[in-house]
Motif scaffolding. Structure first.
Motif, PDB file in Angstrom:
ATOM      1  N   ASN A 136      78.447  49.703  10.982  1.00 38.10           N
ATOM      2  CA  ASN A 136      78.173  49.021   9.706  1.00 38.10           C
ATOM      3  C   ASN A 136      78.557  47.550   9.749  1.00 38.10           C
ATOM      4  N   SER A 137      79.600  47.234  10.529  1.00 43.53           N
ATOM      5  CA  SER A 137      80.085  45.853  10.480  1.00 43.53           C
ATOM      6  C   SER A 137      79.362  44.926  11.454  1.00 43.53           C
ATOM      7  N   LEU A 138      78.646  45.505  12.418  1.00 45.36           N
ATOM      8  CA  LEU A 138      77.941  44.649  13.385  1.00 45.36           C
ATOM      9  C   LEU A 138      76.487  44.477  12.970  1.00 45.36           C
ATOM     10  N   LYS A 139      75.999  43.273  13.161  1.00 48.60           N
ATOM     11  CA  LYS A 139      74.588  43.031  12.880  1.00 48.60           C
ATOM     12  C   LYS A 139      73.857  43.029  14.221  1.00 48.60           C
ATOM     13  N   ILE A 140      73.093  44.083  14.445  1.00 45.71           N
ATOM     14  CA  ILE A 140      72.404  44.220  15.732  1.00 45.71           C
ATOM     15  C   ILE A 140      71.157  43.339  15.739  1.00 45.71           C
ATOM     16  N   VAL A 141      71.066  42.490  16.739  1.00 47.92           N
ATOM     17  CA  VAL A 141      69.893  41.603  16.808  1.00 47.92           C
ATOM     18  C   VAL A 141      68.881  42.066  17.860  1.00 47.92           C
TER      19      VAL A 141
ATOM     20  N   ARG B 139      75.754  56.578  24.417  1.00 46.75           N
ATOM     21  CA  ARG B 139      75.397  57.207  25.705  1.00 46.75           C
ATOM     22  C   ARG B 139      76.289  56.662  26.819  1.00 46.75           C
ATOM     23  N   PRO B 140      76.792  57.551  27.692  1.00 51.29           N
ATOM     24  CA  PRO B 140      77.647  57.069  28.790  1.00 51.29           C
ATOM     25  C   PRO B 140      76.927  55.997  29.602  1.00 51.29           C
ATOM     26  N   GLY B 141      77.704  55.037  30.078  1.00 48.22           N
ATOM     27  CA  GLY B 141      77.135  53.987  30.927  1.00 48.22           C
ATOM     28  C   GLY B 141      76.412  52.905  30.166  1.00 48.22           C
ATOM     29  N   HIS B 142      76.713  52.767  28.867  1.00 46.40           N
ATOM     30  CA  HIS B 142      76.042  51.733  28.072  1.00 46.40           C
ATOM     31  C   HIS B 142      77.059  50.766  27.478  1.00 46.40           C
ATOM     32  N   VAL B 143      76.592  49.555  27.222  1.00 54.22           N
ATOM     33  CA  VAL B 143      77.471  48.494  26.750  1.00 54.22           C
ATOM     34  C   VAL B 143      76.805  47.737  25.605  1.00 54.22           C
ATOM     35  N   LEU B 144      77.636  47.218  24.694  1.00 57.39           N
ATOM     36  CA  LEU B 144      77.130  46.337  23.639  1.00 57.39           C
ATOM     37  C   LEU B 144      77.696  44.943  23.887  1.00 57.39           C
ATOM     38  N   LEU B 145      76.812  43.956  23.868  1.00 60.35           N
ATOM     39  CA  LEU B 145      77.239  42.569  24.065  1.00 60.35           C
ATOM     40  C   LEU B 145      77.068  41.808  22.765  1.00 60.35           C
ATOM     41  N   PHE B 146      77.784  40.699  22.632  1.00 59.42           N
ATOM     42  CA  PHE B 146      77.557  39.799  21.506  1.00 59.42           C
ATOM     43  C   PHE B 146      76.592  38.706  21.962  1.00 59.42           C
ATOM     44  N   SER B 147      75.946  38.101  20.955  1.00 62.61           N
ATOM     45  CA  SER B 147      74.811  37.226  21.276  1.00 62.61           C
ATOM     46  C   SER B 147      75.130  36.121  22.287  1.00 62.61           C
ATOM     47  N   LYS B 148      76.312  35.497  22.136  1.00 68.93           N
ATOM     48  CA  LYS B 148      76.578  34.394  23.069  1.00 68.93           C
ATOM     49  C   LYS B 148      76.820  34.909  24.492  1.00 68.93           C
ATOM     50  N   GLN B 149      77.325  36.151  24.589  1.00 65.12           N
ATOM     51  CA  GLN B 149      77.516  36.738  25.921  1.00 65.12           C
ATOM     52  C   GLN B 149      76.162  37.046  26.555  1.00 65.12           C
ATOM     53  N   ALA B 150      75.268  37.623  25.740  1.00 66.25           N
ATOM     54  CA  ALA B 150      73.937  37.975  26.262  1.00 66.25           C
ATOM     55  C   ALA B 150      73.204  36.721  26.737  1.00 66.25           C
ATOM     56  N   ARG B 151      73.409  35.627  25.979  1.00 67.91           N
ATOM     57  CA  ARG B 151      72.761  34.361  26.367  1.00 67.91           C
ATOM     58  C   ARG B 151      73.318  33.877  27.706  1.00 67.91           C
TER      59      ARG B 151
ATOM     60  N   THR C  90      74.413  49.689  31.405  1.00 71.70           N
ATOM     61  CA  THR C  90      73.144  49.199  30.854  1.00 71.70           C
ATOM     62  C   THR C  90      73.384  48.638  29.462  1.00 71.70           C
ATOM     63  N   VAL C  91      72.780  47.505  29.176  1.00 74.69           N
ATOM     64  CA  VAL C  91      72.945  46.900  27.844  1.00 74.69           C
ATOM     65  C   VAL C  91      72.208  47.765  26.813  1.00 74.69           C
ATOM     66  N   ALA C  92      72.987  48.293  25.861  1.00 76.19           N
ATOM     67  CA  ALA C  92      72.392  49.129  24.810  1.00 76.19           C
ATOM     68  C   ALA C  92      71.890  48.257  23.667  1.00 76.19           C
ATOM     69  N   ALA C  93      72.686  47.280  23.300  1.00 77.41           N
ATOM     70  CA  ALA C  93      72.336  46.455  22.143  1.00 77.41           C
ATOM     71  C   ALA C  93      73.045  45.124  22.221  1.00 77.41           C
ATOM     72  N   VAL C  94      72.515  44.169  21.478  1.00 81.40           N
ATOM     73  CA  VAL C  94      73.156  42.859  21.354  1.00 81.40           C
ATOM     74  C   VAL C  94      73.434  42.641  19.873  1.00 81.40           C
ATOM     75  N   ALA C  95      74.688  42.314  19.553  1.00 79.82           N
ATOM     76  CA  ALA C  95      75.064  42.111  18.153  1.00 79.82           C
ATOM     77  C   ALA C  95      75.287  40.643  17.882  1.00 79.82           C
ATOM     78  N   GLU C  96      75.035  40.248  16.647  1.00 79.47           N
ATOM     79  CA  GLU C  96      75.304  38.870  16.261  1.00 79.47           C
ATOM     80  C   GLU C  96      76.816  38.681  16.291  1.00 79.47           C
ATOM     81  N   GLY C  97      77.241  37.607  16.814  1.00 79.88           N
ATOM     82  CA  GLY C  97      78.690  37.390  16.874  1.00 79.88           C
ATOM     83  C   GLY C  97      78.951  36.154  17.689  1.00 79.88           C
ATOM     84  N   GLU C  98      79.342  35.125  17.003  1.00 78.38           N
ATOM     85  CA  GLU C  98      79.529  33.859  17.700  1.00 78.38           C
ATOM     86  C   GLU C  98      80.995  33.439  17.656  1.00 78.38           C
ATOM     87  N   SER C  99      81.791  34.112  16.824  1.00 76.68           N
ATOM     88  CA  SER C  99      83.154  33.624  16.639  1.00 76.68           C
ATOM     89  C   SER C  99      84.032  33.988  17.822  1.00 76.68           C
ATOM     90  N   ALA C 100      85.196  33.340  17.866  1.00 78.61           N
ATOM     91  CA  ALA C 100      86.135  33.627  18.948  1.00 78.61           C
ATOM     92  C   ALA C 100      86.582  35.086  18.889  1.00 78.61           C
TER      93      ALA C 100
END
Lengths: 438, 260
Positions: A132-137, A146-158, A186-196
């Motif tokens: 609920n707290s993450l905005k998936i972009v 799912r095992p073997g999956h990761v979520l990154l934040f937007s600046k990391q994905a960039r 494997t990248v599952a999703a990228v969430a908005e998140g630019e803050s430290a």
């Protein structure tokens, strides 16, 4: 009688329109500015709480420290099962989410994140608050389950130049032997998140971190507890949980709580061995950010008090001058038989009406200003982001309680100024008051 | 084209003959142990020494430079690294005591315990890159035969960490020249992924004053991070000194005394 006074006050407001417009305008502008300042402060604290209690921590946490030898400490709770059962017993309805932490490298074919990135191992199916707290972009948050999956934040994905479906590598040293290990995820999703607060970690399925660090399957670093809404205050629950754990024979880490990466040296220099636990709140986990925000809020608070005092006394002086100018009017009314108290009430009502109207307009203006500023997406300098854990854009979260209470304070001080000035003017003999020059 | 077709059977015969010969060359058992011992002896022959080194860590986010004096005794069992540059680090250093490396912060006069895996001074270099180390103690070797690195003939050995050994890299593949000196090294993670490739790019001759023996010492080492593409650590050793070291040099008191 009361309605009569109000009616008279309203008529006076209209009659002295220009002067009241100036004074009311000043009150409205000051109120609007304070509303915006409060909104900024509230937004910082709300952001911190939201991020803290979804990404970094539970409202309460049971953290484990395990020492297999006198000189080696791991952030590990080897047998979380019985502790989970105890938490459920002590805090019925609590939602418990296991976490396993690592620090290491994150890289792709095209880039790498800074060394020492925090790797948060979690079970996404047990963390609905996180979804609920993450905005998936991009991608799907559900895939993180799912095992073997990761979520990154937007600046990391960039930085890594990856998106959902791409494979990245996590590298870390196993805590026991210090040997390097890697896992591909494997990248599952990228969430908005630019803050430290949201760019320093990657969120990975728990199993991948277990494999990366070579830990036993069951082991976790921390059990995050999200308490139900109707539960008692956090300090009460913290105390209750600590007592229950002690009663079941769990040993506790002594001394002040420090995040493990800072406390590891201390633990490794202590002679004890085996498993110990700590019950900590989200504020303990986020102590560093919380401290910085508290400092900032203190500064903001001092500024606010200074502003309120200066502005209120300035306005009160203006109000007093305005009333003073109407001494002849007071004298005339007194000569016509208006009582001393009634004269005071008449002016207080007039000014109250003015302040409430102007204050209301100010709050509306402030709210509109917050909306406008939110829409403008004003960028925050990187240094401020890192220092405060703020997002890359300023956000303003309307704080009505603070705004109204400050408006109340201003109204009270100005009303006192009116009472004093009118009391002085109406204490004069009517003939003297009428003869007074404006 | 016709000549290639004509030569093909001959080439096949040559390769066919060379393969078993190479396989037969592979060492096992005592011969292999003796070879690894020679490698260790060769690496530790320098004994007690002091060398100046420059660490340069080049990455996509910029370059980091460190200058330091390194003191080594007993084949790296005793190790001290004192930074001389940049100025904010000068006086700080690492001291090896037992299996722990202690970091001394001269600004606060405080020691902090670190592990052998510490990236020295925030660079990509580790203790193993600067001190000597014994392969036979921590690894089991397998000979992978003779290999050509450019025009140089080398012997390629695969080292797998022994059970319970505390090492950074559980698998190493090292190419040795005919003098048993390291030429190239690949370092692998537990998962089998290649993490780092190191080349000893330059060497120089030096005479040990104690033994009078002529040594070939590395003067430039380049380590490439295989996970973080574009990150490279260059370690240069412009000066070696084999004079006897101060007996108390590997103590905290000696290090603290340098900055007083």
């Amino acid at each position: 009688m009361f309605l009569g006074i109000l009616q008279l006050a309203a008529r006076n407001l209209v009659m002295h329109g220009r002067k009241h417009l100036l004074l009311g305008g000043a009150i409205a502008m000051v109120t609007a500015s304070l509303v915006v300042v409060f909104a900024l402060g509230r937004s910082l604290v709300t952001d911190l709480y939201d991020v803290a209690t979804s990404v970094h921590s539970g409202q309460l946490n049971v953290e484990g420290t395990f020492k297999p030898g006198p000189q080696l400490a791991e952030q590990l709770l080897l047998e979380p099962g019985p502790v989970e059962a105890l938490i459920q017993r002590e805090i019925p309805g609590a939602r418990i989410a296991p976490r396993l932490y690592a620090w290491g490298g994150v890289s792709s074919e095209k880039g790498a994140l800074m060394r020492g990135t925090q790797i948060f191992g979690l079970d996404a199916t047990r963390e609905p608050g996180l979804a609920n707290s993450l905005k998936i972009v991009a991608g799907d948050f559900q895939d993180l389950a799912r095992p073997g999956h990761v979520l990154l934040f937007s600046k990391q994905a960039r930085k890594l130049e990856v998106g959902p479906g791409d494979v990245i590598t996590l590298a870390a040293q196993t805590s026991r032997s210090g040997t390097y290990n890697t896992v591909d995820v494997t990248v599952a999703a990228v969430a908005e998140g630019e803050s430290a607060n949201l760019g320093m970690q990657v969120l990975v399925h728990l199993d991948s971190v277990t494999a990366l660090l070579g830990h036993p399957e069951e082991a976790v670093s921390r059990l995050q507890i999200h308490v139900p809404d109707d539960a008692p205050e956090l300090p009460v629950l913290q105390d209750r949980l600590a007592k229950a754990l002690k009663a079941e024979g769990h040993a506790f880490v002594t001394g002040e709580y420090w995040p493990f990466m800072f406390a590891q040296d201390r633990h490794e220099s202590e002679p004890w061995m085996g498993q110990r636990v700590q019950v900590i709140t989200w504020e303990d986990v986020m102590a560093e950010s919380r401290g910085r925000i508290n400092g900032f809020m203190l500064l903001l608070g001092l500024l606010r008090v200074l502003l309120v005092v200066l502005v209120t006394f300035g306005l009160a002086n203006g109000v007093a001058m305005m009333v003073h100018e109407r001494t002849r009017e007071i004298g005339t009314l007194r000569a016509m038989g208006l009582g001393h108290g009634l004269a005071i009430w008449m002016f207080v009502a007039e000014l109250l009406l003015l302040q409430l109207l102007a204050g209301g307009v100010g709050i509306l203006l402030g709210a509109a200003g917050c909306g406008l500023l939110n829409g403008l997406n004003i960028p925050v300098p990187l240094a401020f982001q890192v220092f405060m854990g703020a997002g890359d854009h300023l956000s303003f979260d309307l704080d009505l309680v603070q705004s109204l209470s400050t408006l109340g304070l201003m109204v009270t001080v100005m009303s006192l100024a009116v009472v004093v000035t009118v009391a002085r003017s109406s204490a004069l003999k009517p003939i003297l008051a009428i003869q007074q020059r404006s | 084209m016709k000549s290639i077709v004509r030569l093909a059977p001959l080439l096949c015969l040559a390769i066919g003959a060379a393969l078993p010969a190479a396989a037969a060359e592979r060492m096992t058992g005592e011969a292999l142990s003796a070879y690894v011992k020679k490698v260790d002896d060769r690496a530790n022959k320098m004994g007690e020494m002091q060398h100046v080194n420059y660490l340069q860590d080049k990455g996509p986010d910029g370059t980091l430079m460190r200058h330091a004096n390194v003191y080594v005794r007993d084949g790296g069992e005793q190790f001290l690294m004192l930074f001389t540059q940049p100025s904010n680090l000068a006086g700080s250093g690492y001291l090896l005591i037992g299996r722990n490396i202690w970091l001394y912060d001269h600004k606060v006069g405080k020691w902090e315990r670190r592990t052998m895996r510490e990236r020295l001074g925030g660079s990509g270099a580790r203790y193993r890159d600067l001190g000597s180390f014994a392969l036979a103690k921590d690894y089991e070797a397998t000979d992978e035969g003779v290999d050509m690195l450019g025009k140089r003939q080398t012997r390629k050995l695969l080292f797998k960490a022994k059970e319970g050994a505390e090492v950074d890299y559980p698998v190493l593949r090292i190419w040795f020249d005919q003098n048993h000196d390291r030429v190239k090294e690949e370092s692998f993670a537990l998962s089998g992924k290649l993490l780092r490739t190191t080349y000893i790019t330059k060497r120089a001759k030096a005479v040990h004053p104690g033994t009078g023996e002529e040594l070939l010492v590395p003067t430039e080492v380049r380590a490439f991070d295989e996970l973080e593409k574009g990150r490279e650590t260059v370690i240069t050793f412009p000066k070696y000194d084999f004079s006897p070291l101060d007996p108390n040099i590997f103590t905290k008191a000696w290090v603290e005394g340098q900055t007083r």
